[in-house]
Design an enzyme around this catalytic site. Structure first.
Site, short mmCIF file in Angstrom:
data_model
loop_
_atom_site.label_atom_id
_atom_site.label_comp_id
_atom_site.label_asym_id
_atom_site.label_seq_id
_atom_site.Cartn_x
_atom_site.Cartn_y
_atom_site.Cartn_z
N GLY A 14 0.78 -1.38 -0.04
CA GLY A 14 0.09 0.03 0.03
C GLY A 14 0.78 1.22 0.08
O GLY A 14 2.22 1.25 -0.09
N TYR A 15 0.29 2.24 0.01
CA TYR A 15 0.97 3.81 -0.13
C TYR A 15 1.64 3.86 1.17
O TYR A 15 2.83 4.48 1.39
CB TYR A 15 -0.04 4.98 -0.37
CG TYR A 15 -0.71 4.81 -1.66
CD1 TYR A 15 0.05 4.58 -2.86
CD2 TYR A 15 -2.04 5.32 -1.56
CE1 TYR A 15 -0.46 4.59 -4.02
CE2 TYR A 15 -2.69 5.28 -3.08
CZ TYR A 15 -1.88 5.02 -4.03
OH TYR A 15 -2.33 5.08 -5.57
N CYS A 155 -4.45 9.86 10.61
CA CYS A 155 -3.95 10.68 10.00
C CYS A 155 -5.04 12.08 10.29
O CYS A 155 -4.26 13.11 10.60
CB CYS A 155 -3.93 10.83 8.34
SG CYS A 155 -5.36 9.99 7.79
N ASN A 322 -0.68 13.47 4.80
CA ASN A 322 -1.34 12.34 5.54
C ASN A 322 -0.51 11.10 5.45
O ASN A 322 -0.74 10.19 6.32
CB ASN A 322 -2.57 12.07 4.92
CG ASN A 322 -2.61 11.98 3.31
OD1 ASN A 322 -2.21 12.75 2.77
ND2 ASN A 322 -2.71 10.75 2.77
#
EC number: 1.2.1.38
Length: 354
Positions: A14-15, A155, A322
């Site tokens: 994932g990011y 976040c 974020n």
């Protein structure tokens, strides 16, 4: 460092996983020894995260969590909520340190977890017994130094709580708080959805989970620990914004009519004195995402309104990336603190401009 700390990343495609690797692959005290995932198995890191091509020969592997942490010193967990808690139960007795980026161990109240995450927690006693330390260095640095297990903040929770932290620490945060915060599309994860599809997102603003976002109890818990009053409440409306990275938060609170601009300026300076990643914005400007995107820095600021009866309104602004301070970067910052290192390691560089 002769003997580097061996790190495992569980959930690396994932990011958030990409951002952890972007930092840890260059960390002077860390060697990433293994990356696990449930997709892209067998692929090299650079074949999935294009920005990391050629920087490592590691591939994504699929294996049980207990096997994944074998021989490791620390495990970074970058997986969805609800999944992570089960993985923690599999590795908690292995001796490995844990840095968890999910929301599964941030709250101290199992009922709040069940309400906002939609399931009963599989290990509610671990929420109340202090097994995990909340990884916000600006609030909890000394506890993080002694920790072995870190629950890294969310976040939105990081953005909103840091924006309001000076009021809480000054004992001025009470009653209802109203917040609107806009976030970039990367917060929705690497797998495409209709709400993150570029033709729709790029020309759109939309809210989701208004007044019921899962970070609400985390924010209130954090602010009460910082000195906020028990009568605090939070009405939070998140907004999907047409940008890949960043969160911009605007929070409205009431303070006594006697509070002055000078008092609040002193409160902001006191709350963030010597904080390496907090920038108090001044000179006629308020926080902006473009000043922090791609970095671990946070911009904070406020505006004090006129006296209305017995109160004055304070509008608190905060902006961060974020995926960095709101995710992977903060987890590494806390990890650095936990290990007794300079917390700025791999995080000190500024973001891109423009």
């Amino acid at each position: 460092m002769a003997n580097k700390v061996k790190a495992v990343l569980i959930g690396g495609t994932g990011y958030g996983g990409a951002e952890i690797l972007r930092r840890l692959l260059f960390h002077p005290n860390v060697e990433v020894v293994r990356i696990t995932a449930v997709d892209n198995i067998g692929k090299k890191v650079g074949d999935v995260h294009f920005n990391l091509a050629g920087l490592t020969d590691l591939t994504f592997q699929e294996m049980p969590p207990a096997q994944a942490v074998a021989g490791a010193d620390v495990a970074f967990l970058a997986m969805p909520h609800k999944t992570t808690a089960k993985v923690v139960l599999d590795i908690i007795n292995s001796g490995v340190r844990i840095v968890d980026l999910s929301g599964d161990f941030r709250l101290r109240d199992a009922a709040s977890y069940a309400k906002y995450y939609g399931v009963e927690h599989p290990a509610p006693q671990m929420l109340t017994d202090g097994t995990f330390t909340y990884g916000m260095p600006e609030l909890n640095r000394e506890a993080i130094r002694k920790a072995r297990y870190i629950a890294s903040p969310g976040c939105f929770a990081t953005t909103i709580a840091l924006g309001l932290l000076p009021l809480a620490k000054a004992g001025l945060l009470s009653g209802p708080i109203h917040t609107v915060a806009a976030t970039g599309s990367s917060g929705s994860g690497a797998n495409p959805q209709i709400t993150t599809h570029h033709p729709l997102r790029a020309a759109n603003l939309r809210t989701y989970k208004p007044l019921e976002h899962q970070h609400i109890p985390e924010i209130l818990q954090t602010l009460r620990i910082a000195g906020g009053k028990e009568d605090m409440s939070l009405e939070f409306v998140p907004v999907s914004a047409p940008l890949p990275r960043g969160i911009f938060s605007t929070s409205f609170a009431e303070v006594p009519a006697s509070v002055t601009q000078e008092q609040l300026t002193a409160a902001w300076k006191s709350a963030f004195a010597n904080e390496p990643f907090i920038r108090i914005v001044g000179g006629g400007r308020q926080p902006e995402v473009v000043g922090v995107s791609g970095s671990n820095y946070v911009e904070v600021g406020f505006t004090l309104g006129p006296v209305t009866g017995n109160t004055r309104r304070v509008v608190c602004f905060s902006a961060l990336d974020n995926l960095v301070k709101g995710g992977a970067g903060q987890s590494i910052q806390s990890f650095n603190v936990m290990m007794g290192w300079d917390e700025r390691l791999t995080l000190a560089e500024p973001g891109l401009w423009p």
